[in-house]
Design an enzyme around this catalytic site. Sequence first.
Site, mmCIF file in Angstrom:
data_model
loop_
_atom_site.group_PDB
_atom_site.id
_atom_site.type_symbol
_atom_site.label_atom_id
_atom_site.label_comp_id
_atom_site.label_asym_id
_atom_site.label_seq_id
_atom_site.Cartn_x
_atom_site.Cartn_y
_atom_site.Cartn_z
ATOM 1 N N TYR A 57 0.833 -1.201 0.000
ATOM 2 C CA TYR A 57 0.000 0.000 0.000
ATOM 3 C C TYR A 57 0.872 1.256 0.000
ATOM 4 C CZ TYR A 57 -3.533 3.374 1.571
ATOM 5 O OH TYR A 57 -4.362 4.458 1.681
ATOM 6 N N LYS A 104 1.111 4.289 -2.841
ATOM 7 C CA LYS A 104 0.832 5.686 -2.497
ATOM 8 C C LYS A 104 2.072 6.562 -2.650
ATOM 9 C CE LYS A 104 -3.572 5.555 -1.459
ATOM 10 N NZ LYS A 104 -4.569 6.355 -2.212
ATOM 11 N N VAL A 111 -7.958 8.130 9.159
ATOM 12 C CA VAL A 111 -9.259 8.772 8.999
ATOM 13 C C VAL A 111 -10.325 7.751 9.392
ATOM 14 C CG1 VAL A 111 -10.843 9.948 7.436
ATOM 15 C CG2 VAL A 111 -8.367 10.169 7.105
#
Length: 252
Positions: A153, A157, A186
Amino acid sequence: MAGRLSGKRIIITGAIGNIGKEAARGFIAEGARVVIGDIAEEAGRAVASELGEAAHFVQVDVTSEASVANLIARGVEWLGGLDALAQNAGLQRSGAIDGFEQANWDALFAVNARAHFFGAKHAIPHLQRSGKGSIINMSSLAGKRGGPGLVAYSASKGAVIAFTTALALELAPDNIRVNAICPGWVDTAFNQPAIDFMGGADAQQKKIASLVPLGRQASATEIAPLFVYLASDESAYVTAQSFGIDGGVYNG
């Protein structure tokens, strides 16, 4: 100041999730018309209906160049032009690298990195015709600072950050700005794979308490205003930047 995006025409991908939906809502609240793209047709149409007549839905699979080209073409037709592209579609997969499957690695790069290339490639001619524009790419704190279980991941990114910087320099003569948003933790279902890898919600909360100087997760409504700023003329001198919204985690 109300009407910061008055008359702006914006396309956003990944608009049914918490962050994308709030970004689209913020665009419209400031006077923009917005085309929202997502692979989930029923949910996407529901979001467009909720947002009102200033929103229009087009189904898109961001892993397909033809599908992204269709989104841009139909979006520009409905909007009458293009002023900003917000590339928010994303995928989360977590796991230790020694057991990580190639299919998951490839899927992460297809959605998180390659899709940004497709979107920019097909949006740029329309932004050039507008005489200026903004491309907003979604990266992550993980793209700046990785962690256990986030190798793939983080790599996908991090690619977005490098892409953003290079593209911004390439498009500066056209007065097209390119920036990236790099959220930390988040409160969204998007992070569930990482939460599962960490051992569940309690373990996640302990990690956040120890890692995040502000001691909590962000809400989607705390990420959306940066989308609005970067789409607006207020950020006319801002390009090639990767903005962290992470509660103070990354300060290098």
